[in-house]
Design a protein around this motif. Sequence first.
Motif, PDB file in Angstrom:
ATOM      1  N   THR A 150       0.825  -1.209   0.000  1.00 60.51           N
ATOM      2  CA  THR A 150       0.000   0.000   0.000  1.00 60.51           C
ATOM      3  C   THR A 150       0.854   1.252   0.000  1.00 60.51           C
ATOM      4  O   THR A 150       2.040   1.217   0.365  1.00 60.51           O
ATOM      5  CB  THR A 150      -0.937   0.008   1.228  1.00 60.51           C
ATOM      6  OG1 THR A 150      -1.856   1.092   1.119  1.00 60.51           O
ATOM      7  CG2 THR A 150      -0.146   0.139   2.523  1.00 60.51           C
ATOM      8  N   GLU A 193       5.911  -4.755   9.425  1.00 66.26           N
ATOM      9  CA  GLU A 193       5.668  -3.678   8.480  1.00 66.26           C
ATOM     10  C   GLU A 193       7.003  -3.184   7.953  1.00 66.26           C
ATOM     11  O   GLU A 193       7.949  -2.977   8.721  1.00 66.26           O
ATOM     12  CB  GLU A 193       4.921  -2.511   9.139  1.00 66.26           C
ATOM     13  CG  GLU A 193       4.646  -1.361   8.178  1.00 66.26           C
ATOM     14  CD  GLU A 193       3.937  -0.189   8.829  1.00 66.26           C
ATOM     15  OE1 GLU A 193       3.189   0.516   8.136  1.00 66.26           O
ATOM     16  OE2 GLU A 193       4.127   0.027  10.045  1.00 66.26           O
ATOM     17  N   ARG A 211       4.819  -0.704   2.909  1.00 65.99           N
ATOM     18  CA  ARG A 211       4.162   0.600   2.764  1.00 65.99           C
ATOM     19  C   ARG A 211       5.093   1.593   2.070  1.00 65.99           C
ATOM     20  O   ARG A 211       6.157   1.942   2.590  1.00 65.99           O
ATOM     21  CB  ARG A 211       3.765   1.153   4.140  1.00 65.99           C
ATOM     22  CG  ARG A 211       2.843   2.375   4.072  1.00 65.99           C
ATOM     23  CD  ARG A 211       2.460   2.852   5.462  1.00 65.99           C
ATOM     24  NE  ARG A 211       1.854   1.817   6.281  1.00 65.99           N
ATOM     25  CZ  ARG A 211       0.552   1.520   6.281  1.00 65.99           C
ATOM     26  NH1 ARG A 211      -0.266   2.192   5.498  1.00 65.99           N
ATOM     27  NH2 ARG A 211       0.092   0.568   7.064  1.00 65.99           N
ATOM     28  N   CYS A 246       3.240  -6.133   5.774  1.00 68.17           N
ATOM     29  CA  CYS A 246       2.741  -4.935   5.101  1.00 68.17           C
ATOM     30  C   CYS A 246       3.931  -4.142   4.569  1.00 68.17           C
ATOM     31  O   CYS A 246       4.809  -3.747   5.331  1.00 68.17           O
ATOM     32  CB  CYS A 246       1.934  -4.067   6.067  1.00 68.17           C
ATOM     33  SG  CYS A 246       1.440  -2.462   5.393  1.00 68.17           S
ATOM     34  N   ARG A 269       8.480  -0.080   5.824  1.00 60.74           N
ATOM     35  CA  ARG A 269       8.209   1.234   5.245  1.00 60.74           C
ATOM     36  C   ARG A 269       9.333   1.595   4.281  1.00 60.74           C
ATOM     37  O   ARG A 269      10.515   1.541   4.643  1.00 60.74           O
ATOM     38  CB  ARG A 269       8.084   2.283   6.345  1.00 60.74           C
ATOM     39  CG  ARG A 269       6.933   2.008   7.298  1.00 60.74           C
ATOM     40  CD  ARG A 269       6.766   3.122   8.315  1.00 60.74           C
ATOM     41  NE  ARG A 269       5.632   2.879   9.188  1.00 60.74           N
ATOM     42  CZ  ARG A 269       5.189   3.726  10.115  1.00 60.74           C
ATOM     43  NH1 ARG A 269       5.808   4.907  10.275  1.00 60.74           N
ATOM     44  NH2 ARG A 269       4.150   3.425  10.872  1.00 60.74           N
TER      45      ARG A 269
END
Length: 411
Positions: free
Chosen positions: A102, A194, A126, A124, A196
């Motif tokens: 995302t 996650e 990101r 995830c 990033r």
Amino acid sequence: MYDLLKGLRVVEGSAFVAAPTCGLYLAQMGAEVIRFDAIGGGPDFRRWPLAENGASLYWEGLNKGKKSIALNLSSPAGREIAQRLATAPNVVGGPDAGLFVTNFPAEGFLAYETLRKLREDLICVRVMGWADGSQGMDYTINAALGLPQMTGPADDPRPVNHVLAAWDLLTGAYCAFTLVSALLARLRGGEGRELRVPLSDVGAATMANLGFTAETALSGRQRARIGNDIFGAFGRDFVTKDGQTLMLLAITPRQWSKALDVLDLTGAVAALEGELGVSFAADEGVRFTHRARLYPLFERAFAGRTAAELAPAFEAGGVTWGAYQALEAALEDPRLYKDNPVFETVRHPSGLAYPAPGAMATIPQDARGPVQPAPKLGQHTDEVLAQVLGLGAHEIGRLHDLGAVAGADGR
């Protein structure tokens, strides 16, 4: 497409270039990629270039091989479906899920801590603009890195933006790499996490990896713009007798000697070496330092022959060169588009048929599968709701009635 990632399900909630590129690469390696968008399309659904019928060729290009579900992301029901899709559990005999790509903000309904409550081992990836969460896109990050001041003619101080969204594309590829890395760790008994990936960090790190930042830090000044010259080596565009522009590159000693032989410059360059007390063959940096003395020799050699004369001579002599050509001509180049097995003419959601690429890697051991076009927006809404979330026809119909979801017809 290939089957290397077959058995993986990736959910993508994204827009623009970097995150969709990540999903595209994963899909081309065999992952099932489900992209959710706002009903009617997100901010990139109608981005240029457009076909004559108004369809976005940009959107069709970045979403090949994906499935599409359309959600009302401003409604609680639509947001809940997005959360459930991102965190859907694995099913025995089904795909390995819990993989989410995302570029939505780190805070909000798709925040990692919120999603992790629904699936603890969620991975995830990101995409971000700046690491602090502030907004940034390829062209603003590029401006901040100083590259526009290094690009363009040497006699023009105005900044020049490049056309290619390089930081977006590098970030998308790096995100695919980080997702597969995190999945490997999870399969070895690790946890979800996650990751990033800010465009700003990809840009800054890449500049450092290539020596740009060290050069400036140690010298105290940014590299000056040098037009089409290749920094630190011998390379530039030259114009032939018939007005065509060719690119010549001589980085290695072999490339240098081959160019001199074909252009009949060995004697003239040897005389210049004697005058300057240098050896151009030994050091590409010396060729760059004295390029102002070398260029006139090469300019005269190019100006004395046509492109039709130079091209076969360069090929036969092993010279590293290339012809500048418009994209119209490139489309007829068998090494790029025409006859290139990476490309296949397929019919797209716009109704138009044109060449589209599959996976860029060639894997001789594996058969290259057919290129899959992008989906129509919302084409797989009912399929995804039923197969991924296990909803029955009645519940799916209720969500349509609520306006929380939509199919390819917009309803």
